[in-house]
Motif scaffolding. Structure first.
Motif, PDB file in Angstrom:
ATOM      1  N   ILE A 126       0.839  -1.198   0.000  1.00 49.77           N
ATOM      2  CA  ILE A 126       0.000   0.000   0.000  1.00 49.77           C
ATOM      3  C   ILE A 126       0.876   1.251   0.000  1.00 49.77           C
ATOM      4  CG2 ILE A 126      -1.710   1.340   1.290  1.00 49.77           C
ATOM      5  CD1 ILE A 126      -2.813  -1.406   2.274  1.00 49.77           C
ATOM      6  N   ARG A 127       1.885   1.266   0.869  1.00 52.01           N
ATOM      7  CA  ARG A 127       2.789   2.425   0.923  1.00 52.01           C
ATOM      8  C   ARG A 127       3.506   2.626  -0.412  1.00 52.01           C
ATOM      9  NH1 ARG A 127       3.248   4.594   5.839  1.00 52.01           N
ATOM     10  NH2 ARG A 127       2.716   3.324   7.646  1.00 52.01           N
ATOM     11  N   ALA A 132       4.413   5.628  -5.337  1.00 53.20           N
ATOM     12  CA  ALA A 132       4.566   5.603  -6.790  1.00 53.20           C
ATOM     13  C   ALA A 132       3.536   6.490  -7.489  1.00 53.20           C
ATOM     14  CB  ALA A 132       4.458   4.171  -7.305  1.00 53.20           C
ATOM     15  N   ALA A 133       2.335   6.578  -6.925  1.00 53.50           N
ATOM     16  CA  ALA A 133       1.265   7.352  -7.561  1.00 53.50           C
ATOM     17  C   ALA A 133       1.438   8.848  -7.346  1.00 53.50           C
ATOM     18  CB  ALA A 133      -0.091   6.907  -7.020  1.00 53.50           C
ATOM     19  N   ALA A 142      -5.288   2.492  -9.652  1.00 54.60           N
ATOM     20  CA  ALA A 142      -4.792   1.393 -10.492  1.00 54.60           C
ATOM     21  C   ALA A 142      -3.817   0.511  -9.718  1.00 54.60           C
ATOM     22  CB  ALA A 142      -4.132   1.944 -11.755  1.00 54.60           C
ATOM     23  N   ALA A 143      -2.929   1.122  -8.934  1.00 52.77           N
ATOM     24  CA  ALA A 143      -1.953   0.350  -8.161  1.00 52.77           C
ATOM     25  C   ALA A 143      -2.633  -0.467  -7.063  1.00 52.77           C
ATOM     26  CB  ALA A 143      -0.905   1.280  -7.554  1.00 52.77           C
ATOM     27  N   ALA A 147      -2.865  -4.522  -6.623  1.00 51.78           N
ATOM     28  CA  ALA A 147      -2.485  -5.184  -5.367  1.00 51.78           C
ATOM     29  C   ALA A 147      -3.569  -6.145  -4.886  1.00 51.78           C
ATOM     30  CB  ALA A 147      -2.190  -4.138  -4.284  1.00 51.78           C
ATOM     31  N   MET A 148      -4.812  -5.865  -5.259  1.00 54.51           N
ATOM     32  CA  MET A 148      -5.926  -6.716  -4.833  1.00 54.51           C
ATOM     33  C   MET A 148      -6.315  -7.754  -5.886  1.00 54.51           C
ATOM     34  SD  MET A 148      -8.357  -4.055  -2.747  1.00 54.51           S
ATOM     35  CE  MET A 148      -8.705  -3.037  -4.158  1.00 54.51           C
ATOM     36  N   GLY A 149      -5.555  -7.854  -6.965  1.00 54.54           N
ATOM     37  CA  GLY A 149      -5.866  -8.846  -7.991  1.00 54.54           C
ATOM     38  C   GLY A 149      -7.095  -8.498  -8.807  1.00 54.54           C
ATOM     39  N   GLY A 150      -7.347  -7.219  -8.986  1.00 57.81           N
ATOM     40  CA  GLY A 150      -8.548  -6.768  -9.678  1.00 57.81           C
ATOM     41  C   GLY A 150      -8.716  -7.331 -11.076  1.00 57.81           C
TER      42      GLY A 150
END
Length: 175
Positions: A126-127, A132-133, A142-143, A147-150
């Motif tokens: 998350i950090r 990065a964003a 998007a990131a 991370a959640m496998g969207g």
């Protein structure tokens, strides 16, 4: 002199589900063998047509066994490129739960899950997404989605609904 007590720790037992959402009919026996090898038993699944993708079939298998069985099942299935699947392993004391998702286009994704089946995204991920964003909210979304496998969730969602009301097989692995 006193005798020392010896504690023998049994391997933790967990449970989970393996959904083969879509597989070519010709691969049924191969997949049954692969999952059977992973759980240490010869298996026969109840297969049904996959209405989302004509010509494909699906099955759902509930399993129980030692921690790591879910990973063994996911690894066995991941070798078959044309198969869409999900495998879960419930958390137990001392071991996180896991969910593996696979599609032919995306490959495999592994995510930690809690007792309710919700994804657990590590703090550093998350950090890293926030850093990065920067100030770009869309990049952050998007990131976090990644991370959640969207992408896997979106691709598998229609296949999941096709399983409503399908027969269930239970596997039990002891040892």
């Amino acid at each position: 002199m006193t005798a020392a007590n010896t504690l023998r720790r049994r391997p933790a037992t967990t449970a989970g589900v393996a959904w083969i959402h879509a597989s070519p009919r010709a691969m049924r026996t191969h997949l049954e063998w692969a999952v059977g090898h992973a759980v240490g038993d010869a298996l026969r699944f109840v297969w049904q047509p996959q209405p989302v993708e004509p010509g494909m079939e699906r099955t759902e298998v509930h399993w129980s066994g030692p921690v790591g069985t879910g990973a063994a099942i996911a690894s066995a299935l991941a070798g078959w490129r044309d198969v869409r699947f999900e495998v879960t392993e419930d958390p137990v004391p001392g071991s996180d739960g896991m969910r593996w998702m696979h599609t032919p286009q995306l490959g495999i994704s592994a995510q930690r899950i809690d007792a309710a089946g919700s994804l657990l995204v590590p703090e550093e991920r998350i950090r890293g997404a926030i850093e990065a964003a920067g100030p770009d909210a869309r990049a952050l979304l998007a990131a976090l989605d990644d991370a959640m496998g969207g992408a896997w969730d979106r691709e598998l969602e229609a296949y999941r609904h096709a399983s409503d009301g399908a027969p269930v097989i239970a596997l039990h692995r002891v040892g």
